[in-house]
Motif scaffolding. Sequence first.
Motif, PDB file in Angstrom:
ATOM      1  N   GLN A 263       0.961  -1.474   0.084  1.00 26.71           N
ATOM      2  CA  GLN A 263      -0.049   0.099   0.133  1.00 26.71           C
ATOM      3  C   GLN A 263       0.775   1.243  -0.187  1.00 26.71           C
ATOM      4  O   GLN A 263       0.723   2.270  -0.787  1.00 26.71           O
ATOM      5  CB  GLN A 263      -1.016   0.184   1.343  1.00 26.71           C
ATOM      6  N   HIS A 264       1.907   1.266   0.893  1.00 23.31           N
ATOM      7  CA  HIS A 264       2.612   2.498   1.249  1.00 23.31           C
ATOM      8  C   HIS A 264       3.912   2.565   0.020  1.00 23.31           C
ATOM      9  O   HIS A 264       4.052   3.390  -0.789  1.00 23.31           O
ATOM     10  CB  HIS A 264       3.121   2.598   2.456  1.00 23.31           C
ATOM     11  N   ASN A 265       4.592   1.401   0.119  1.00 20.16           N
ATOM     12  CA  ASN A 265       5.879   1.754  -0.686  1.00 20.16           C
ATOM     13  C   ASN A 265       5.437   1.675  -2.174  1.00 20.16           C
ATOM     14  O   ASN A 265       6.130   2.379  -3.093  1.00 20.16           O
ATOM     15  CB  ASN A 265       6.664   0.480  -0.434  1.00 20.16           C
ATOM     16  N   VAL A 266       4.837   0.788  -2.530  1.00 18.10           N
ATOM     17  CA  VAL A 266       4.608   0.505  -4.019  1.00 18.10           C
ATOM     18  C   VAL A 266       3.358   1.559  -4.693  1.00 18.10           C
ATOM     19  O   VAL A 266       3.649   1.981  -5.655  1.00 18.10           O
ATOM     20  CB  VAL A 266       3.845  -1.125  -4.230  1.00 18.10           C
ATOM     21  N   LEU A 267       2.277   1.571  -4.094  1.00 17.78           N
ATOM     22  CA  LEU A 267       1.259   2.304  -4.469  1.00 17.78           C
ATOM     23  C   LEU A 267       1.345   3.728  -4.448  1.00 17.78           C
ATOM     24  O   LEU A 267       1.034   4.718  -5.118  1.00 17.78           O
ATOM     25  CB  LEU A 267      -0.296   1.863  -3.951  1.00 17.78           C
ATOM     26  N   HIS A 268       1.484   4.050  -2.850  1.00 16.77           N
ATOM     27  CA  HIS A 268       1.385   5.580  -2.400  1.00 16.77           C
ATOM     28  C   HIS A 268       2.701   6.553  -2.843  1.00 16.77           C
ATOM     29  O   HIS A 268       2.783   7.297  -3.492  1.00 16.77           O
ATOM     30  CB  HIS A 268       1.418   5.541  -0.877  1.00 16.77           C
TER      31      HIS A 268
ATOM     32  N   HIS B  16      11.446  12.635   2.423  1.00 15.75           N
ATOM     33  CA  HIS B  16      11.047  11.501   2.550  1.00 15.75           C
ATOM     34  C   HIS B  16      10.491  10.993   1.278  1.00 15.75           C
ATOM     35  O   HIS B  16      11.068   9.666   0.731  1.00 15.75           O
ATOM     36  CB  HIS B  16       9.720  11.158   3.745  1.00 15.75           C
ATOM     37  N   HIS B  17       9.983  11.479   0.719  1.00 12.62           N
ATOM     38  CA  HIS B  17       9.198  11.061  -0.664  1.00 12.62           C
ATOM     39  C   HIS B  17      10.303  11.264  -1.640  1.00 12.62           C
ATOM     40  O   HIS B  17      10.310  10.290  -2.658  1.00 12.62           O
ATOM     41  CB  HIS B  17       8.009  12.183  -1.394  1.00 12.62           C
ATOM     42  N   LEU B  18      11.403  12.076  -1.561  1.00 12.75           N
ATOM     43  CA  LEU B  18      12.356  12.223  -2.467  1.00 12.75           C
ATOM     44  C   LEU B  18      13.704  10.937  -2.229  1.00 12.75           C
ATOM     45  O   LEU B  18      13.984  10.424  -3.224  1.00 12.75           O
ATOM     46  CB  LEU B  18      13.099  13.452  -2.535  1.00 12.75           C
ATOM     47  N   PHE B  19      13.833  10.641  -0.912  1.00 14.42           N
ATOM     48  CA  PHE B  19      14.582   9.785  -0.512  1.00 14.42           C
ATOM     49  C   PHE B  19      14.136   8.957   0.530  1.00 14.42           C
ATOM     50  O   PHE B  19      14.655   8.897   1.746  1.00 14.42           O
ATOM     51  CB  PHE B  19      16.057  10.679   0.024  1.00 14.42           C
ATOM     52  N   PRO B  20      13.190   7.967   0.050  1.00 12.89           N
ATOM     53  CA  PRO B  20      12.796   6.863   0.941  1.00 12.89           C
ATOM     54  C   PRO B  20      13.716   6.053   1.662  1.00 12.89           C
ATOM     55  O   PRO B  20      13.493   5.324   2.568  1.00 12.89           O
ATOM     56  CB  PRO B  20      11.514   6.419   0.382  1.00 12.89           C
TER      57      PRO B  20
END
Length: 352
Positions: free
Chosen positions: A105-110, A290-294
């Motif tokens: 849900q989070h890593n792949v889709l969001h 975070h979204h740029l460098f998870p």
Amino acid sequence: MKRRVSEYFKTTGKSRYGNGSMIFKSVAMLLLYLAPLLIILFVPFDSVWLLFLLFIISGLGMAGIGMGIMHDANHGSYSKKQWVNKLMGYTINLLGANDKVWRLQHNVLHHTYTNIEEHDDDINAPFFLRFSPHAKKNFLHRFQHYYAWFFYGLSTLSWITVKDFVRYKRYFNMGLIQDRKTYTDGVLKMILWKVVYFSFALVLPMVLSDFSPWLILLAFVAMHFVTGLTITLIFQTAHVVPNADFPLPNEEGQMESERFAHQLQTTCNFAPKSAVLSWLVGGLTHQVEHHLFPNISHVHYRKIAPIVKRTAEEFGLPYHSNGSLVSAVIQHFKMLRDLGRMELQPVAADKK
């Protein structure tokens, strides 16, 4: 931007992964979660207020584990040792949720489809909530800025009882889970983890404490209400706010912006100067970073933020940020209100 952030770590000699402060936070949050439950189980007392207080403190520990431990671990940024990431990623299972469902849900889709209607599961809301200008609108949405907060508080209860199973089945139908055997094994493991969780967080307190089962159940619900409201507010104020975009694919099914530009357009920081709040919420005051460098641990976000902001501005890209958590919540309230009034948008949402 990637080059400049890499140079920061090379120059400082720091690892991209967690450090001693991450270990301290992990111990602190696990104790905050588990210690109140252990007191309820093994320390006799008869105060109803103390019962609810202990469960609520445990709920804050749950939120801390979710945002500050398992989040990094399931992104692979907690440690350079993958077995450590896997082990700490299991802490979400101790909260009643499921690590595999969360990663999908989070890593792949969001993270892949941030704020893209029908692809980002974080904005795929039930019929009584509308988180995107491209989602269908009904008459209930006109009032969602008033009642959404109640449902935010119930979100983790829904998560640990129904939503994990519903999502896992849907992800299987989408082809995100390899085969039927993998799916079946995953369901069985999910059930086992949930039995463990409900046993020590709900059933054992009912059996071992002197309080009536209905009081334990109410306190348990209060614990989850605090957890759900806390976690949902932190994540919703990062994406469902007026200055975040909700882009759609073009006629060829492609996004106009590449990944870094897309994340800058759809994500918003809040309270960037608050070191205390950043520590408490696992660095998620810096959602842009975070979204740029998870793959970088959240303990470094405040340090790399000036690099990200400077580079975004240099290339004419947005760097969204609200000055405080209060201002971010107010902006989210306004966005909920606007989404409840605006009609279905066939193209990217205009900024309000």
